[in-house]
Design an enzyme around this catalytic site. Structure first.
Site, PDB file in Angstrom:
ATOM      1  CB  THR A 139      -0.913  -0.003   1.231  1.00 51.51           C
ATOM      2  OG1 THR A 139      -1.712  -1.187   1.218  1.00 51.51           O
ATOM      3  CG2 THR A 139      -1.834   1.208   1.259  1.00 51.51           C
ATOM      4  N   GLY A 178       2.656  -2.912   8.252  1.00 49.87           N
ATOM      5  CA  GLY A 178       2.871  -3.213   9.664  1.00 49.87           C
ATOM      6  C   GLY A 178       4.311  -3.619   9.918  1.00 49.87           C
ATOM      7  CD  GLU A 422      -4.310  -9.148   2.814  1.00 48.05           C
ATOM      8  OE1 GLU A 422      -3.428  -8.749   3.572  1.00 48.05           O
ATOM      9  OE2 GLU A 422      -4.156  -9.233   1.585  1.00 48.05           O
TER      10      GLU A 422
HETATM   11  C1  LIG Z   1      -1.498 -17.258  11.450  1.00 44.62           C
HETATM   12  C2  LIG Z   1      -1.776 -15.877  11.035  1.00 44.62           C
HETATM   13  C3  LIG Z   1      -0.811 -14.997  11.722  1.00 44.62           C
HETATM   14  C4  LIG Z   1      -0.917 -13.731  11.649  1.00 44.62           C
HETATM   15  C5  LIG Z   1      -1.965 -13.178  10.777  1.00 44.62           C
HETATM   16  C6  LIG Z   1      -1.419 -12.066   9.965  1.00 44.62           C
HETATM   17  C7  LIG Z   1      -1.546 -10.858  10.319  1.00 44.62           C
HETATM   18  C8  LIG Z   1      -2.225 -10.558  11.559  1.00 44.62           C
HETATM   19  C9  LIG Z   1      -1.497  -9.509  12.223  1.00 44.62           C
HETATM   20  C10 LIG Z   1      -1.882  -8.300  12.126  1.00 44.62           C
HETATM   21  C11 LIG Z   1      -3.080  -7.946  11.306  1.00 44.62           C
HETATM   22  C12 LIG Z   1      -2.830  -6.635  10.629  1.00 44.62           C
HETATM   23  C13 LIG Z   1      -2.585  -6.528   9.314  1.00 44.62           C
HETATM   24  C14 LIG Z   1      -2.728  -7.662   8.444  1.00 44.62           C
HETATM   25  C15 LIG Z   1      -1.921  -7.476   7.204  1.00 44.62           C
HETATM   26  C16 LIG Z   1      -2.561  -6.527   6.244  1.00 44.62           C
HETATM   27  C17 LIG Z   1      -1.777  -6.558   4.993  1.00 44.62           C
HETATM   28  C18 LIG Z   1      -2.374  -5.716   3.923  1.00 44.62           C
HETATM   29  O1  LIG Z   1      -3.342  -5.014   4.076  1.00 44.62           O
HETATM   30  S1  LIG Z   1      -1.529  -5.910   2.474  1.00 44.62           S
HETATM   31  C19 LIG Z   1      -2.379  -4.895   1.336  1.00 44.62           C
HETATM   32  C20 LIG Z   1      -3.699  -5.530   0.942  1.00 44.62           C
HETATM   33  N1  LIG Z   1      -4.199  -4.869  -0.220  1.00 44.62           N
HETATM   34  C21 LIG Z   1      -5.190  -5.360  -0.952  1.00 44.62           C
HETATM   35  O2  LIG Z   1      -5.811  -6.363  -0.625  1.00 44.62           O
HETATM   36  C22 LIG Z   1      -5.489  -4.610  -2.222  1.00 44.62           C
HETATM   37  C23 LIG Z   1      -6.914  -4.865  -2.687  1.00 44.62           C
HETATM   38  N2  LIG Z   1      -6.983  -4.695  -4.157  1.00 44.62           N
HETATM   39  C24 LIG Z   1      -6.959  -5.790  -4.995  1.00 44.62           C
HETATM   40  O3  LIG Z   1      -6.879  -6.929  -4.574  1.00 44.62           O
HETATM   41  C25 LIG Z   1      -7.068  -5.505  -6.481  1.00 44.62           C
HETATM   42  O4  LIG Z   1      -6.668  -4.197  -6.760  1.00 44.62           O
HETATM   43  C26 LIG Z   1      -8.516  -5.670  -6.981  1.00 44.62           C
HETATM   44  C27 LIG Z   1      -9.458  -4.822  -6.176  1.00 44.62           C
HETATM   45  C28 LIG Z   1      -8.896  -7.128  -6.862  1.00 44.62           C
HETATM   46  C29 LIG Z   1      -8.603  -5.225  -8.417  1.00 44.62           C
HETATM   47  O5  LIG Z   1      -7.628  -5.961  -9.141  1.00 44.62           O
HETATM   48  P1  LIG Z   1      -7.133  -5.355 -10.524  1.00 44.62           P
HETATM   49  O6  LIG Z   1      -6.840  -3.926 -10.321  1.00 44.62           O
HETATM   50  O7  LIG Z   1      -6.043  -6.203 -11.073  1.00 44.62           O
HETATM   51  O8  LIG Z   1      -8.339  -5.430 -11.508  1.00 44.62           O
HETATM   52  P2  LIG Z   1      -9.383  -6.564 -11.761  1.00 44.62           P
HETATM   53  O9  LIG Z   1     -10.456  -6.509 -10.719  1.00 44.62           O
HETATM   54  O10 LIG Z   1      -9.802  -6.434 -13.183  1.00 44.62           O
HETATM   55  O11 LIG Z   1      -8.613  -7.967 -11.604  1.00 44.62           O
HETATM   56  C30 LIG Z   1      -7.785  -8.450 -12.687  1.00 44.62           C
HETATM   57  C31 LIG Z   1      -7.908  -9.940 -12.714  1.00 44.62           C
HETATM   58  O12 LIG Z   1      -7.251 -10.479 -11.563  1.00 44.62           O
HETATM   59  C32 LIG Z   1      -8.170 -11.262 -10.810  1.00 44.62           C
HETATM   60  N3  LIG Z   1      -7.852 -11.087  -9.402  1.00 44.62           N
HETATM   61  C33 LIG Z   1      -7.878  -9.927  -8.699  1.00 44.62           C
HETATM   62  N4  LIG Z   1      -7.524 -10.177  -7.421  1.00 44.62           N
HETATM   63  C34 LIG Z   1      -7.289 -11.509  -7.330  1.00 44.62           C
HETATM   64  C35 LIG Z   1      -6.892 -12.386  -6.254  1.00 44.62           C
HETATM   65  N5  LIG Z   1      -6.661 -11.908  -5.012  1.00 44.62           N
HETATM   66  N6  LIG Z   1      -6.734 -13.697  -6.506  1.00 44.62           N
HETATM   67  C36 LIG Z   1      -6.956 -14.157  -7.757  1.00 44.62           C
HETATM   68  N7  LIG Z   1      -7.349 -13.408  -8.844  1.00 44.62           N
HETATM   69  C37 LIG Z   1      -7.503 -12.091  -8.597  1.00 44.62           C
HETATM   70  C38 LIG Z   1      -9.527 -10.713 -11.161  1.00 44.62           C
HETATM   71  O13 LIG Z   1     -10.517 -11.661 -10.896  1.00 44.62           O
HETATM   72  C39 LIG Z   1      -9.351 -10.423 -12.627  1.00 44.62           C
HETATM   73  O14 LIG Z   1      -9.394 -11.653 -13.282  1.00 44.62           O
HETATM   74  P3  LIG Z   1     -10.065 -11.704 -14.748  1.00 44.62           P
HETATM   75  O15 LIG Z   1     -11.511 -11.335 -14.554  1.00 44.62           O
HETATM   76  O16 LIG Z   1      -9.291 -10.686 -15.554  1.00 44.62           O
HETATM   77  O17 LIG Z   1      -9.852 -13.128 -15.160  1.00 44.62           O
HETATM   78  C1  LIG Z   2      -4.383  -1.774  10.575  1.00 47.65           C
HETATM   79  C2  LIG Z   2      -3.938  -1.773   9.135  1.00 47.65           C
HETATM   80  C3  LIG Z   2      -2.842  -2.569   8.776  1.00 47.65           C
HETATM   81  C4  LIG Z   2      -2.397  -2.552   7.452  1.00 47.65           C
HETATM   82  N1  LIG Z   2      -1.282  -3.295   7.128  1.00 47.65           N
HETATM   83  C5  LIG Z   2      -0.806  -3.225   5.867  1.00 47.65           C
HETATM   84  C6  LIG Z   2       0.393  -3.925   5.519  1.00 47.65           C
HETATM   85  O1  LIG Z   2       0.994  -4.586   6.350  1.00 47.65           O
HETATM   86  N2  LIG Z   2       0.862  -3.814   4.243  1.00 47.65           N
HETATM   87  C7  LIG Z   2       0.200  -3.081   3.286  1.00 47.65           C
HETATM   88  O2  LIG Z   2       0.665  -3.042   2.144  1.00 47.65           O
HETATM   89  N3  LIG Z   2      -0.948  -2.410   3.579  1.00 47.65           N
HETATM   90  C8  LIG Z   2      -1.449  -2.460   4.839  1.00 47.65           C
HETATM   91  N4  LIG Z   2      -2.600  -1.774   5.151  1.00 47.65           N
HETATM   92  C9  LIG Z   2      -3.240  -0.940   4.121  1.00 47.65           C
HETATM   93  C10 LIG Z   2      -4.552  -1.578   3.656  1.00 47.65           C
HETATM   94  O3  LIG Z   2      -4.290  -2.746   2.943  1.00 47.65           O
HETATM   95  C11 LIG Z   2      -5.306  -0.543   2.801  1.00 47.65           C
HETATM   96  O4  LIG Z   2      -5.671   0.525   3.645  1.00 47.65           O
HETATM   97  C12 LIG Z   2      -6.549  -1.197   2.192  1.00 47.65           C
HETATM   98  O5  LIG Z   2      -6.165  -2.052   1.145  1.00 47.65           O
HETATM   99  C13 LIG Z   2      -7.568  -0.164   1.670  1.00 47.65           C
HETATM  100  O6  LIG Z   2      -6.981   0.646   0.680  1.00 47.65           O
HETATM  101  P1  LIG Z   2      -7.083   2.248   0.820  1.00 47.65           P
HETATM  102  O7  LIG Z   2      -6.633   2.605   2.181  1.00 47.65           O
HETATM  103  O8  LIG Z   2      -6.396   2.842  -0.335  1.00 47.65           O
HETATM  104  O9  LIG Z   2      -8.634   2.554   0.744  1.00 47.65           O
HETATM  105  P2  LIG Z   2      -9.411   3.177  -0.533  1.00 47.65           P
HETATM  106  O10 LIG Z   2      -9.418   2.191  -1.635  1.00 47.65           O
HETATM  107  O11 LIG Z   2      -8.910   4.532  -0.786  1.00 47.65           O
HETATM  108  O12 LIG Z   2     -10.903   3.217   0.070  1.00 47.65           O
HETATM  109  C14 LIG Z   2     -11.576   4.442   0.305  1.00 47.65           C
HETATM  110  C15 LIG Z   2     -13.030   4.255  -0.123  1.00 47.65           C
HETATM  111  O13 LIG Z   2     -13.064   4.083  -1.541  1.00 47.65           O
HETATM  112  C16 LIG Z   2     -13.883   2.965  -1.886  1.00 47.65           C
HETATM  113  N5  LIG Z   2     -13.403   2.352  -3.131  1.00 47.65           N
HETATM  114  C17 LIG Z   2     -12.120   2.241  -3.538  1.00 47.65           C
HETATM  115  N6  LIG Z   2     -12.041   1.606  -4.718  1.00 47.65           N
HETATM  116  C18 LIG Z   2     -13.326   1.306  -5.077  1.00 47.65           C
HETATM  117  C19 LIG Z   2     -13.915   0.646  -6.200  1.00 47.65           C
HETATM  118  N7  LIG Z   2     -13.190   0.146  -7.206  1.00 47.65           N
HETATM  119  N8  LIG Z   2     -15.261   0.497  -6.210  1.00 47.65           N
HETATM  120  C20 LIG Z   2     -16.007   0.979  -5.198  1.00 47.65           C
HETATM  121  N9  LIG Z   2     -15.517   1.641  -4.115  1.00 47.65           N
HETATM  122  C21 LIG Z   2     -14.187   1.790  -4.063  1.00 47.65           C
HETATM  123  C22 LIG Z   2     -13.707   2.015  -0.717  1.00 47.65           C
HETATM  124  O14 LIG Z   2     -14.824   1.117  -0.622  1.00 47.65           O
HETATM  125  C23 LIG Z   2     -13.670   2.983   0.472  1.00 47.65           C
HETATM  126  O15 LIG Z   2     -14.997   3.255   0.893  1.00 47.65           O
HETATM  127  C24 LIG Z   2      -3.077  -1.761   6.481  1.00 47.65           C
HETATM  128  C25 LIG Z   2      -4.172  -0.989   6.843  1.00 47.65           C
HETATM  129  C26 LIG Z   2      -4.616  -0.987   8.165  1.00 47.65           C
HETATM  130  C27 LIG Z   2      -5.796  -0.143   8.550  1.00 47.65           C
END
Ligand SMILES: CC/C=C\C/C=C\C/C=C\C/C=C\CCCCC(=O)SCCNC(=O)CCNC(=O)[C@H](O)C(C)(C)COP(=O)(O)OP(=O)(O)OC[C@H]1O[C@@H](n2cnc3c(N)ncnc32)[C@H](O)[C@@H]1OP(=O)(O)O
Ligand SMILES: Cc1cc2nc3c(=O)[nH]c(=O)nc-3n(C[C@H](O)[C@H](O)[C@H](O)COP(=O)(O)OP(=O)(O)OC[C@H]3O[C@@H](n4cnc5c(N)ncnc54)[C@H](O)[C@@H]3O)c2cc1C
Length: 576
Positions: A139, A178, A422
């Site tokens: 992110t 994180g 996530e």
């Molecule tokens: C034992 C456990 C121990 C500990 C646990 C761990 C942690 C706990 C501790 C603390 C907790 C705190 C934090 C936890 C960690 C947090 C980490 C993060 O937050 S990391 C950042 C996470 N960010 C995201 O998830 C980003 C979300 N956005 C997306 O996934 C993508 O942008 C989208 C929204 C899916 C859009 O994708 P894109 O821009 O490529 O466009 P499309 O939608 O057209 O997708 C293209 C194509 O890809 C396919 N696809 C998309 N995503 C996936 C996927 N995840 N898997 C498989 N395929 C995917 C999609 O279906 C399209 O396919 P097509 O239709 O073209 O065939």
């Molecule tokens: C506690 C915490 C731990 C985290 N840890 C990690 C980490 O370890 N590593 C890491 O990489 N990231 C981490 N993140 C970041 C996290 O993964 C992002 O904040 C999350 O993916 C949401 O993205 P954003 O903040 O850009 O929200 P945005 O996407 O900007 O969301 C803002 C608003 O826009 C809307 N929106 C956005 N796109 C669309 C769409 N296509 N259609 C409709 N509505 C839409 C959303 O629904 C939301 O209401 C962490 C966040 C938190 C809060």
């Protein structure tokens, strides 16, 4: 024994099923319960690492305490107990770990997902021994959801066989990862790969960000903590700016794609595999970060509601516990049911993920789209239902629920983050919608997205109910336990239906009379389950140490604990 303790003891005497049997079922077997309790005993009997009340600590004290406990856990306790980081015990240890959740739960698993055998052999042992501490840096300040919009670039320099990592503008700065702010010395960094001016999309790179001896940031690196947050105060979510930072070609994690020394790009697997790490996390964190949190909040709110006497049901009669009020039962018992129902649905999701990883080992990723849809939908629905429930449970504890002494605010502040990290929940619901319903034209699509979000919530709720219902049918257990589980299944289903009767009426699926029957059936179930309430939360088997709650302790001694806790307030160090 206090009046409150006697009340809880009386409640326990009327439970009509074997609590230990239900604990075993919840854990996945008596052996799992034994293992979990062994780990809990070891941790709770070691003052260096046992859970303690961090309510009165400053943010910096909480962070330092979490890091100290975690390093002690891995460097002293594990070797002392003969547990390796991949021992079964460690999966239970993560419940107690206040820091390095991303290092242990994201960085290491992603290294295993994206790294070649050689790269895993190089970095995994160091990470397991905390010689390197990693974050997962995806992110950015300007982009979190839209991964194709990430701005950090990794440009290949053929001459020097290196990648140049750069944040072209402030919004490209990594923001939120994180363990990044003060702890990590490495980052598994997601950046847009560029070769000869051509963009190849997001790829994973191993980037050292701090000196392993001095812990100072390396040249071109600006790194720090992003400041106070709603929760996760023991985690140093950070920022990371990279200014023309050079890393060796070998630092592109190349299980799925590789750049040859001459700059040739070679794919080895579907480009969707780069998304695989997010599917994994969505599938596994729900239990540890959302459902477990709901179970703790239920334990606290139910035990407190059974000993909190307030008001008369009949004028002139003795005060009753607030659990005698139907409104209190309605606030609490559907969430006790939800904890059980979602626990088993999450288990099915993680089993489906594990089955997919076995298929992937045979180069079959045909199951990925369906798994993506299910994990995205489940992550959104379960995290929202659980965090909404925890807030209702907090309010059900009245004024003391608003105190950190209850333990519920800190539980909520972590669980609610699961709605955002996530994959932001709305975006995840829409991902599930598009894979379940197919992608329409963008405009028809955007115009329908509000309805689609609701359709997916219903779709996932139906998956959760049918999973639990079929699981009970197949379960071998005593009749009293099966009976109470069937009641919980019906209660969860009815509470979901009664929360959405408008939808059922609108499409003519239920008549007004049937809606009345559903409402009456829920109220009747509340009365049936009420006598078993304390047994159902005791079966979660959360120790007092883990709950950290003056309201939810096993013995029910609320008021003595509350006063002792308040006297520890720093403001009470002086009378004036
Ligand atoms: C034992 C456990 C121990 C500990 C646990 C761990 C942690 C706990 C501790 C603390 C907790 C705190 C934090 C936890 C960690 C947090 C980490 C993060 O937050 S990391 C950042 C996470 N960010 C995201 O998830 C980003 C979300 N956005 C997306 O996934 C993508 O942008 C989208 C929204 C899916 C859009 O994708 P894109 O821009 O490529 O466009 P499309 O939608 O057209 O997708 C293209 C194509 O890809 C396919 N696809 C998309 N995503 C996936 C996927 N995840 N898997 C498989 N395929 C995917 C999609 O279906 C399209 O396919 P097509 O239709 O073209 O065939
Ligand atoms: C506690 C915490 C731990 C985290 N840890 C990690 C980490 O370890 N590593 C890491 O990489 N990231 C981490 N993140 C970041 C996290 O993964 C992002 O904040 C999350 O993916 C949401 O993205 P954003 O903040 O850009 O929200 P945005 O996407 O900007 O969301 C803002 C608003 O826009 C809307 N929106 C956005 N796109 C669309 C769409 N296509 N259609 C409709 N509505 C839409 C959303 O629904 C939301 O209401 C962490 C966040 C938190 C809060």
């Amino acid at each position: 024994m206090s009046r409150e303790s006697r009340l809880l003891e009386k409640e326990r005497g009327q439970v009509n099923f074997n609590v230990e049997e239900l604990t075993n079922i919840y854990d996945g077997g008596a052996e799992e319960t034994k293992l979990r309790r062994k780990v809990a005993d070891v941790i709770q009997n070691d003052p260096e690492v046992r859970c303690k009340d961090i309510g009165m600590m400053t943010r910096e004290e909480r962070y330092i305490d979490g890091v100290r406990r975690c390093v002690y856990l891995y460097k002293v306790l594990l070797p002392r107990e003969g547990w390796t980081p991949v021992s079964k015990e460690v999966s239970h240890i993560l419940r107690f770990c206040m820091s390095f959740g991303v290092h242990a739960g994201v960085f290491i698993p992603c290294l295993l997902s994206f790294g070649s055998d050689e790269q895993i052999a190089k970095w995994l042992p160091l990470a397991m021994q905390f010689q390197i501490i990693g974050t997962y840096a995806q992110t950015e300040m300007g982009h979190g959801t839209f991964l194709r919009g990430l701005q950090t670039t990794a440009t290949y320099d053929k001459k020097n066989k290196e990648f140049v990592i750069n944040c072209p503008e402030i919004s490209a700065m990594k923001w939120w990862p994180g363990d990044l702010g003060k702890s990590a010395n490495h980052a598994l960094l997601m950046a847009q790969l560029v070769i000869d001016g051509k963009k190849y999309g997001m790829h994973p790179f191993m980037v050292q960000i701090r000196d392993l001896t001095t812990h100072m940031p390396l040249p071109g690196i600006t790194v720090g903590d992003i400041g106070n947050k709603v929760g996760f105060e023991t985690t140093d979510n950070g920022f990371l700016h990279l200014n023309q930072v050079r890393i060796p070609r070998e630092n592109l994690l190349c299980k799925n794609a590789e750049v040859k020394p001459n700059g040739t790009y070679l794919t080895k697997a579907s480009d969707k595999m780069v998304y695989g790490s997010m599917v994994r996390l969505r599938a596994i964190i729900l239990e540890s970060e959302a459902v477990s949190a709901l179970g703790k909040a239920c334990t606290i709110a139910v035990r407190y509601s059974l000993v909190r006497c307030q008001g008369e049901l009949e004028p002139g009669k003795p005060e009753v516990s607030v659990m005698e009020y139907m409104t209190q039962q309605k606030k609490l018992l559907p969430y006790v049911a939800m904890t059980y129902v979602t626990h088993f649905a999450c288990l099915k999701l993680s089993n489906q993920y594990n089955a997919f990883t076995r298929e992937m080992d045979n180069n079959d990723i045909s199951g990925l789209p369906e798994l993506h849809a299910l994990s995205a939908g489940m992550k959104a629905v379960v995290s929202e239902q659980c965090s909404d429930g925890i807030e209702i449970l907090r309010k059900s504890c009245g004024g003391h629920g608003y105190s950190n002494a209850s333990g519920i605010p800190i539980i909520w502040s972590s669980a609610v983050a699961c709605c955002t990290y996530e994959g932001e929940n709305t975006v995840m619901l829409l991902q599930c919608a598009r894979l379940v319903h197919g992608m329409a034209s963008y405009n028809a699509w955007n115009q329908s997205s509000v309805e689609l979000v609701n359709v997916v919530k219903a779709h996932i709720t139906q998956f959760i109910v049918t999973t639990f219902a079929s699981g009970i049918t197949e379960l071998e257990c005593t009749k009293p336990v099966k009976n109470v589980l069937q009641q919980l299944c019906a209660l969860y289903a009815l509470s979901c239906i009664n929360a959405s009767t408008g939808d059922f009426l609108k499409v003519g699926y239920l008549s007004p009379r049937q809606c009345d029957l559903a409402h009456e059936a829920e109220l009747e179930l509340l009365s049936c389950i009420r006598p078993n309430a304390v047994g159902l939360v005791d079966a979660f088997d959360f120790s007092d140490d883990l709950l950290q709650s003056c309201l939810g302790a096993y013995d029910g001694n609320v008021y003595e604990r509350l006063f002792a806790w308040a006297k520890k307030s720093p403001l009470n160090k002086t009378e004036v």
